[in-house]
Enzyme design. Structure first.
Site, mmCIF file in Angstrom:
data_model
loop_
_atom_site.group_PDB
_atom_site.id
_atom_site.type_symbol
_atom_site.label_atom_id
_atom_site.label_comp_id
_atom_site.label_asym_id
_atom_site.label_seq_id
_atom_site.Cartn_x
_atom_site.Cartn_y
_atom_site.Cartn_z
ATOM 1 N N SER A 184 24.184 43.063 -15.489
ATOM 2 C CA SER A 184 22.785 43.500 -15.412
ATOM 3 C C SER A 184 22.733 44.970 -15.059
ATOM 4 O O SER A 184 23.655 45.496 -14.427
ATOM 5 C CB SER A 184 22.046 42.713 -14.327
ATOM 6 O OG SER A 184 22.413 43.192 -13.052
ATOM 7 N N ASP A 185 21.674 45.634 -15.457
ATOM 8 C CA ASP A 185 21.440 46.949 -14.865
ATOM 9 C C ASP A 185 21.210 46.713 -13.375
ATOM 10 O O ASP A 185 20.869 45.608 -12.943
ATOM 11 C CB ASP A 185 20.253 47.671 -15.513
ATOM 12 C CG ASP A 185 20.299 49.178 -15.222
ATOM 13 O OD1 ASP A 185 21.043 49.589 -14.293
ATOM 14 O OD2 ASP A 185 19.598 49.952 -15.896
ATOM 15 N N TRP A 186 21.383 47.763 -12.600
ATOM 16 C CA TRP A 186 21.375 47.610 -11.143
ATOM 17 C C TRP A 186 19.969 47.226 -10.655
ATOM 18 O O TRP A 186 19.060 48.056 -10.631
ATOM 19 C CB TRP A 186 21.864 48.905 -10.502
ATOM 20 C CG TRP A 186 23.351 48.930 -10.261
ATOM 21 C CD1 TRP A 186 23.965 49.188 -9.063
ATOM 22 C CD2 TRP A 186 24.418 48.683 -11.185
ATOM 23 N NE1 TRP A 186 25.329 49.097 -9.201
ATOM 24 C CE2 TRP A 186 25.645 48.794 -10.481
ATOM 25 C CE3 TRP A 186 24.469 48.347 -12.532
ATOM 26 C CZ2 TRP A 186 26.881 48.593 -11.077
ATOM 27 C CZ3 TRP A 186 25.707 48.147 -13.134
ATOM 28 C CH2 TRP A 186 26.885 48.271 -12.412
#
Ligand code: BGC
Length: 747
Positions: A230-232
């Site tokens: 996932s993106d952060w």
């Protein structure tokens, strides 16, 4: 790791498997201590390594270890040089290894839907073909070093406004033709170790929970076998994410128990946790641990950054050959603008690198031209008014033969997390330019900006304009190389410079509201919009000058299969200096059943030629170059008919055209009773069944005028039957039965 991923997986408890689906900490993909698999370090990306010493922040506030700051994607794409991008990827991979980093978080291949996107400096282009080729070259380079890349931000993450909640509402064809192809190409061609899903929602569903995106499309259709991270902070619901095909949530939120409970109470299949855990273990198995003594040579990388920066700069204007400046002349050079000594060379946010060195243009110009150079900062970077600075700069310009002004967007004007609201350079800089030009018409403007700025209001005050974008840590010396002609500005625009913000395609729809942004401009992004509407622009896509001139001719197009061609061209350097040109191939569909952009980039090649030399450029156009996405049939479709292959030096500078017939994919469009008469007549199975009816019918009587023929041809068969025109309902039912039987037998 001695045991295989499958063996390790079999030995794990549900809780251990769940623990593999979220990061070990901020910067580590999880491992399994019990199985002797330590966590694996990741770091940003994309244009340099942002390796933080400890478990620090993601948004670029904390310090990081020194690393080479290569030109960011905005500049790299302007090089149109895939070999160069690959070499930079290799250097980045080597730096990652030396910093014990196993996965580098890049490249970003999102499309520049609007020049206002605050993160455009991290993205390559408004065009999916160029973005995909650049992204693949980058991934090949990084991964050749045994370091994984992370292709981001998947998908339709084209703005920073409300980026974590916004739903990008994009129709299926636009997604397939504009926003997904770069990802698709990189996945298929370069097999990145990981893909990073974006923050935004896509058509209402979070990318991190989008089963269609992360599983049906990415894995089942494109064959992606790596890990989805996932993106952060992009995960909203752990369980839904795992079910959708997200493997690792970053950073961890200590919510693994939610995954365990969901399996225990039957809301989540254990198979799905297994699949995610297996992919984490497979990533560990695939990527060698960086050796403790891995090193890189910072000087060599700085030299690469310098050569790269020179090839990225785009010369927009060069009246009466003001550039290059004579390195051994006597002309006094006034260097003006704070950016000359305080360069703006990268964007702000998670991609911000702490450079190993930083070259300034002022030092480099002074080194080249000695005491012929005078300097005045002219303005402040924060825009605070200091009238004496401007006055001093004007005097400096007055006392020189040439004035080189370093203008640009101040650091605060563009950043990850923020979109811009206009395309203008700061007013104080423009006022300074006007005043300088008044006392010294030999004015060169060098621009530093991470995304397009408008030039129309001020470019008459500059005899030459060098668009430097953000050129990385060696941008200052590279700029001097270009100004003095030690290097040629070989960059070509990877994005159109419009005349006005109001002309930009997404203007009416950006940035949306109430957590939705509708991509109302559809396929017509960038030059697809300007060229189809024949709108004037300041500088077109693909444009850029060099220090010599070129001619293009000898276009040959040879069939290489039903719907593919080999294209060759001859490029001649007609000037007096060695130079580099980028030939671009655009495809124009002459006959199409759907609206299509007037032309689309489908090939390019960069070639360097000595004065008077003619070189041959060869390119292959594959089937995909001619396909469009059929929403009705959910597939790439190639229609038979005429296409025009256009070759040129920009999307507005087409020098050669060739029309060719393509056979199409010969997959007939499925018919039903609501298909029109013409659609039936175009169908290879249905037409022979239908014709006997028509030949007996009054429908084809001798007095059928072309207009009536057109009207009847566009009517659904069922309606012709209802009105009793040429066919009865019973005959149509019979026809449908025969058609279905034959179509089924054929498929
Ligand atoms: C950015 C990513 C980046 C990640 C880790 C996020 O805010 O969108 O591009 O890789 O942070 O720093």
């Amino acid at each position: 790791m001695n045991a295989t991923p499958a063996e390790i997986l079999r030995s794990l408890t549900l809780a251990q498997k769940a623990s593999l689906t979220s990061g070990a900490d901020y910067w580590h993909i999880p491992g399994i201590d019990e199985a002797g698999v330590p966590p694996m370090r990741v770091a940003d990306g994309p244009h340099g390594l942002r390796r933080q010493p400890g478990d620090a922040d993601a948004i670029g506030i904390g310090e990081s270890l020194p690393a080479t700051c290569f030109p960011p994607a905005v500049a790299l794409a302007s090089s149109w040089d895939l070999d160069l991008i690959r070499r930079i990827g290799e250097a980045l991979g080597a730096e990652a290894r030396a910093a014990q980093v196993s996965v580098l978080l890049g490249p970003g291949v999102n499309i520049k839907r609007t020049p206002l996107c605050g993160r455009n400096f991290e993205y390559f282009s408004e065009d999916p073909f160029l973005s995909g080729r650049a992204g693949a070259a980058y991934v090949h380079g990084v991964q050749s070093q045994g370091v994984g890349a992370s292709l981001k931000h998947f998908a339709a993450n084209n703005q920073e406004t409300d980026r974590i909640r916004i739903s990008a509402d994009v129709d299926e064809r636009t997604l397939r033709e504009i926003y997904l192809p770069a990802f698709e190409h990189v996945v298929r061609d370069a097999r990145p170790a990981t893909v990073m899903c974006s923050y935004n929602r896509l058509n209402g569903t979070h990318a991190s929970e989008n089963h269609w995106l992360l599983t049906t499309l990415l894995r089942d259709e494109w064959g992606f076998e790596g890990l989805v991270v996932s993106d952060w902070g992009a995960v909203a619901d752990r369980v839904r994410s795992v079910a959708a095909g997200l493997d690792v949530q970053m950073p961890p939120t200590r919510t693994d128990h939610l995954v365990v409970e969901a399996v225990q109470d039957g809301r989540l299949a254990e198979d799905q946790v297994d699949a995610a855990a297996r992919r984490v273990l497979e990533l560990h198995a695939a990527l060698p641990r960086p050796a403790a003594d891995a090193r890189f040579d910072p000087d060599e990388h700085h030299r690469l950054a310098r050569a790269a920066a020179a090839s990225c700069a785009v010369l927009l204007k060069n009246e009466s050959g003001l550039l290059p400046l004579d390195p051994s002349g006597t002309a006094r050079i006034a260097v003006i603008g704070e950016f000359a000594r305080t360069p703006r060379y990268q964007g702000a946010g998670s991609s911000q690198v702490r450079p190993t060195r930083l070259d300034t243009a002022l030092d480099a110009i002074t080194a080249a031209a000695g005491d012929r150079v005078t300097f005045a900062p002219g303005f402040t970077l924060d825009g605070s008014p200091v009238p004496a600075l401007a006055a001093e700069a004007v005097e400096t310009a007055r006392n020189a033969e040439v004035a080189v002004l370093f203008l640009g967007l101040p650091p605060a004007a563009e950043s990850e997390g923020l979109d811009r609201t206009h395309l203008d350079l700061p007013a104080d800089q423009l006022a300074l330019l006007a005043a300088v030009h008044e006392v010294n018409p030999h004015t060169v403007v060098v621009l530093s900006n991470g995304a397009v700025v408008s030039v129309s209001e001020w470019q008459h005050n500059a005899r030459a304009i060098l668009e430097g974008w953000l050129l990385g840590q060696a941008g200052g010396s590279a700029t001097a190389d270009v100004l003095f002609g030690h290097a040629e500005p070989t960059g070509r625009l990877a994005e159109t410079i419009p005349l006005r913000l109001e002309d930009t395609p997404a203007h009416l729809y950006f940035p949306g509201g109430e957590q939705h942004v509708r991509y109302g401009e559809g396929l017509y992004v960038g030059y697809r919009h300007y060229d189809t509407l024949e709108k004037p622009v300041a500088y077109p896509f693909g444009f850029g000058l060099g220090y010599t001139t070129f001619e293009l001719g000898g276009l040959t197009v040879t069939p290489a299969g039903d719907n593919a061609f080999d294209v060759t061209l001859q490029v001649t350097n007609t000037g007096a200096r060695t130079g580099t040109q980028t030939v671009q191939i655009y495809v124009h569909d002459v006959e199409s059943s759907l609206d299509r952009p007037v032309h689309e980039l489908k090939g390019f090649a960069k070639t360097t030629l000595a004065p008077g030399e003619t070189g041959r450029v060869g390119l292959h156009l594959d089937e995909r170059a001619f396909a469009f996405w059929s929403v009705a049939e959910h597939r790439w479709k190639i229609e038979a008919g005429l296409v025009e292959i256009r070759a040129g030096f920009s999307s507005r500078d087409i020098r050669a055209r060739h029309r060719a017939e393509i056979a199409g994919d010969r997959v007939p469009t499925p018919l039903d009773a609501m298909s029109t008469l013409d659609e039936w007549l175009a169908h290879p199975v249905a037409a022979p069944l239908l014709r006997p009816f028509l030949s007996q019918s009054a429908l084809w009587s001798a007095d059928l005028t072309p207009t009536r023929r057109k009207i009847i041809g566009a009517m659904p068969m069922a309606k012709l039957a209802t009105f009793g025109v040429g066919i009865s309902p019973a005959q149509l039912a019979d026809l449908m039965r025969h058609y279905r039987a034959q179509a089924d037998a054929a498929s």
